[in-house]
Design a protein around this motif. Sequence first.
Motif, PDB file in Angstrom:
ATOM      1  N   SER A   1      -5.468  -6.326   1.264  1.00  0.00           N
ATOM      2  CA  SER A   1      -4.098  -6.810   1.410  1.00  0.00           C
ATOM      3  C   SER A   1      -3.899  -7.520   2.740  1.00  0.00           C
ATOM      4  O   SER A   1      -3.241  -8.562   2.822  1.00  0.00           O
ATOM      5  N   ASN A   2      -4.490  -6.963   3.797  1.00  0.00           N
ATOM      6  CA  ASN A   2      -4.382  -7.616   5.099  1.00  0.00           C
ATOM      7  C   ASN A   2      -5.014  -9.000   5.055  1.00  0.00           C
ATOM      8  O   ASN A   2      -4.448  -9.979   5.562  1.00  0.00           O
ATOM      9  N   ALA A   3      -6.188  -9.108   4.429  1.00  0.00           N
ATOM     10  CA  ALA A   3      -6.887 -10.394   4.373  1.00  0.00           C
ATOM     11  C   ALA A   3      -6.114 -11.410   3.541  1.00  0.00           C
ATOM     12  O   ALA A   3      -5.917 -12.556   3.959  1.00  0.00           O
ATOM     13  N   VAL A   4      -5.660 -10.999   2.363  1.00  0.00           N
ATOM     14  CA  VAL A   4      -4.989 -11.934   1.444  1.00  0.00           C
ATOM     15  C   VAL A   4      -3.659 -12.419   2.009  1.00  0.00           C
ATOM     16  O   VAL A   4      -3.353 -13.617   1.993  1.00  0.00           O
TER      17      VAL A   4
ATOM     18  N   ILE B   1       0.835  -1.202   0.000  1.00  0.00           N
ATOM     19  CA  ILE B   1       0.000   0.000   0.000  1.00  0.00           C
ATOM     20  C   ILE B   1       0.874   1.259   0.000  1.00  0.00           C
ATOM     21  O   ILE B   1       2.059   1.203   0.311  1.00  0.00           O
ATOM     22  N   HIS B   2       0.257   2.373  -0.388  1.00  0.00           N
ATOM     23  CA  HIS B   2       0.903   3.681  -0.278  1.00  0.00           C
ATOM     24  C   HIS B   2       0.545   4.334   1.063  1.00  0.00           C
ATOM     25  O   HIS B   2      -0.557   4.127   1.582  1.00  0.00           O
ATOM     26  N   ARG B   3       1.463   5.120   1.587  1.00  0.00           N
ATOM     27  CA  ARG B   3       1.136   6.063   2.669  1.00  0.00           C
ATOM     28  C   ARG B   3       0.650   7.322   1.955  1.00  0.00           C
ATOM     29  O   ARG B   3       1.446   8.153   1.519  1.00  0.00           O
ATOM     30  N   THR B   4      -0.630   7.466   1.819  1.00  0.00           N
ATOM     31  CA  THR B   4      -1.195   8.509   0.965  1.00  0.00           C
ATOM     32  C   THR B   4      -1.065   9.895   1.609  1.00  0.00           C
ATOM     33  O   THR B   4      -1.042  10.019   2.837  1.00  0.00           O
ATOM     34  N   PRO B   5      -0.996  10.944   0.790  1.00  0.00           N
ATOM     35  CA  PRO B   5      -0.780  12.293   1.329  1.00  0.00           C
ATOM     36  C   PRO B   5      -2.023  12.893   1.966  1.00  0.00           C
ATOM     37  O   PRO B   5      -3.149  12.451   1.722  1.00  0.00           O
ATOM     38  N   VAL B   6      -1.792  13.914   2.787  1.00  0.00           N
ATOM     39  CA  VAL B   6      -2.868  14.748   3.334  1.00  0.00           C
ATOM     40  C   VAL B   6      -2.746  16.125   2.676  1.00  0.00           C
ATOM     41  O   VAL B   6      -1.681  16.748   2.724  1.00  0.00           O
TER      42      VAL B   6
ATOM     43  N   HIS C   1     -13.724  -2.774  -3.755  1.00  0.00           N
ATOM     44  CA  HIS C   1     -13.229  -3.956  -3.042  1.00  0.00           C
ATOM     45  C   HIS C   1     -12.864  -5.055  -4.035  1.00  0.00           C
ATOM     46  O   HIS C   1     -11.872  -5.770  -3.851  1.00  0.00           O
ATOM     47  N   ALA C   2     -13.658  -5.173  -5.097  1.00  0.00           N
ATOM     48  CA  ALA C   2     -13.382  -6.191  -6.114  1.00  0.00           C
ATOM     49  C   ALA C   2     -12.015  -5.977  -6.746  1.00  0.00           C
ATOM     50  O   ALA C   2     -11.208  -6.915  -6.872  1.00  0.00           O
ATOM     51  N   LEU C   3     -11.723  -4.746  -7.131  1.00  0.00           N
ATOM     52  CA  LEU C   3     -10.441  -4.503  -7.797  1.00  0.00           C
ATOM     53  C   LEU C   3      -9.286  -4.518  -6.798  1.00  0.00           C
ATOM     54  O   LEU C   3      -8.172  -4.937  -7.124  1.00  0.00           O
ATOM     55  N   SER C   4      -9.554  -4.134  -5.544  1.00  0.00           N
ATOM     56  CA  SER C   4      -8.508  -4.177  -4.518  1.00  0.00           C
ATOM     57  C   SER C   4      -8.151  -5.613  -4.154  1.00  0.00           C
ATOM     58  O   SER C   4      -6.970  -5.947  -3.983  1.00  0.00           O
ATOM     59  N   LEU C   5      -9.163  -6.474  -4.040  1.00  0.00           N
ATOM     60  CA  LEU C   5      -8.904  -7.879  -3.742  1.00  0.00           C
ATOM     61  C   LEU C   5      -8.192  -8.548  -4.915  1.00  0.00           C
ATOM     62  O   LEU C   5      -7.289  -9.371  -4.715  1.00  0.00           O
ATOM     63  N   SER C   6      -8.571  -8.164  -6.127  1.00  0.00           N
ATOM     64  CA  SER C   6      -7.889  -8.695  -7.316  1.00  0.00           C
ATOM     65  C   SER C   6      -6.424  -8.277  -7.321  1.00  0.00           C
ATOM     66  O   SER C   6      -5.534  -9.080  -7.660  1.00  0.00           O
ATOM     67  N   TYR C   7      -6.170  -7.023  -6.962  1.00  0.00           N
ATOM     68  CA  TYR C   7      -4.795  -6.526  -6.868  1.00  0.00           C
ATOM     69  C   TYR C   7      -3.986  -7.342  -5.859  1.00  0.00           C
ATOM     70  O   TYR C   7      -2.886  -7.830  -6.155  1.00  0.00           O
ATOM     71  N   ALA C   8      -4.543  -7.516  -4.650  1.00  0.00           N
ATOM     72  CA  ALA C   8      -3.818  -8.228  -3.599  1.00  0.00           C
ATOM     73  C   ALA C   8      -3.611  -9.697  -3.962  1.00  0.00           C
ATOM     74  O   ALA C   8      -2.519 -10.258  -3.758  1.00  0.00           O
ATOM     75  N   ALA C   9      -4.638 -10.320  -4.511  1.00  0.00           N
ATOM     76  CA  ALA C   9      -4.519 -11.730  -4.915  1.00  0.00           C
ATOM     77  C   ALA C   9      -3.463 -11.891  -6.001  1.00  0.00           C
ATOM     78  O   ALA C   9      -2.685 -12.862  -5.994  1.00  0.00           O
ATOM     79  N   GLY C  10      -3.432 -10.938  -6.923  1.00  0.00           N
ATOM     80  CA  GLY C  10      -2.414 -10.986  -7.974  1.00  0.00           C
ATOM     81  C   GLY C  10      -1.011 -10.890  -7.412  1.00  0.00           C
ATOM     82  O   GLY C  10      -0.085 -11.576  -7.886  1.00  0.00           O
ATOM     83  N   ARG C  11      -0.836 -10.057  -6.384  1.00  0.00           N
ATOM     84  CA  ARG C  11       0.486  -9.925  -5.759  1.00  0.00           C
ATOM     85  C   ARG C  11       0.885 -11.217  -5.056  1.00  0.00           C
ATOM     86  O   ARG C  11       2.061 -11.540  -4.974  1.00  0.00           O
ATOM     87  N   ARG C  12      -0.095 -11.952  -4.564  1.00  0.00           N
ATOM     88  CA  ARG C  12       0.219 -13.219  -3.899  1.00  0.00           C
ATOM     89  C   ARG C  12       0.261 -14.395  -4.877  1.00  0.00           C
ATOM     90  O   ARG C  12       0.738 -15.477  -4.554  1.00  0.00           O
TER      91      ARG C  12
END
Length: 319
Positions: free
Chosen positions: A58-61, A20-25, A81-92
């Motif tokens: 990412s935490n779940a995967v 993940i990114h540490r996103t800006p404020v 959530h669909a695209l985020s879970l796909s991203y994390a699953a792809g990384r794993r």
Amino acid sequence: MIIPTFDDMLAAHERARPYIHRTPVLTSSYVNTLAGCEIFFKCENFQKAGAFKVRGASNAVFGLSDAEAKNGVCTHSSGNHALSLSYAAGRRGIPCNVVMPRTAPEAKKAAVRGYGGTITECEPSTSSREEVFAQVQEQTGGNFVHPYNDPRVIAGQGTCSRELLEQMEDFGGELDMVVAPIGGGGMISGTCLTLSNLAPKVQVIAAEPEQADDAYRSFKAGHIIADDAPETVADGLKVPLKDLTWHFVKNHVSDILTASDPEIVDAMKLIWQRMKIVMEPSSAVPLATILKNKDIFAGKRVGVIITGGNVDLAKLPWL
């Protein structure tokens, strides 16, 4: 019901940090003058996969054992959530199957496929989503990562507020309030989890579309009221609260405020114009509620979580 703890949030941050990114404020003096308060925007639209949901995903995967991950993961989601879970699953390197409403933005569907996820479409209602998902899970045997009613996901979403509090040191002080959108309640629950431990005096306020205001009505009634298929421009906020997120809402949320679809679109357009930030309609709901309720926020220091920026550019709501 397993309620995530503060230690779960800390562990989630360490587990998800590489992905993940540490996103800006960011701030805007123009918007502050308009709103009559100081607003600090936590920009999760700059997050990996374009939304805060990659934190929980990412935490779940990456928290799965090899045995739990062997059939991949699966979920139902209107998009982020669909695209985020796909991203994390792809990384794993594991499969990801998602059920999405046929009306979900094409930009979000394209992102899911781009990250390697497999989409099964359903009708745009909670009942259809859950019915189709049950079939997909039975066929794939994937580990179900619920988009919000999941302790792993809530712990991951809580990392956003932890970063925000740390980053406020650069802005000379603490916050009085944090405002975030509410649909199913994953981000709000994570926010409550973190702030109740690190900054219990900070009020947590949820922002919801008037046309999908089941959380607002639940909050006033004292029990969950679920709508099946509400219609609002804020496509990410159409789902109802569940038992786990309701636990955090009823115990830690100070208030739920609503805004109309035109007010949401105006706030979205304002941020695009003045701050050059691409946000999706769901992310504009907090600012819309602040501008609508200036007396509540007058003179306060307010954190606002911009939850995502995955916009279908061919269908901007003001076109």
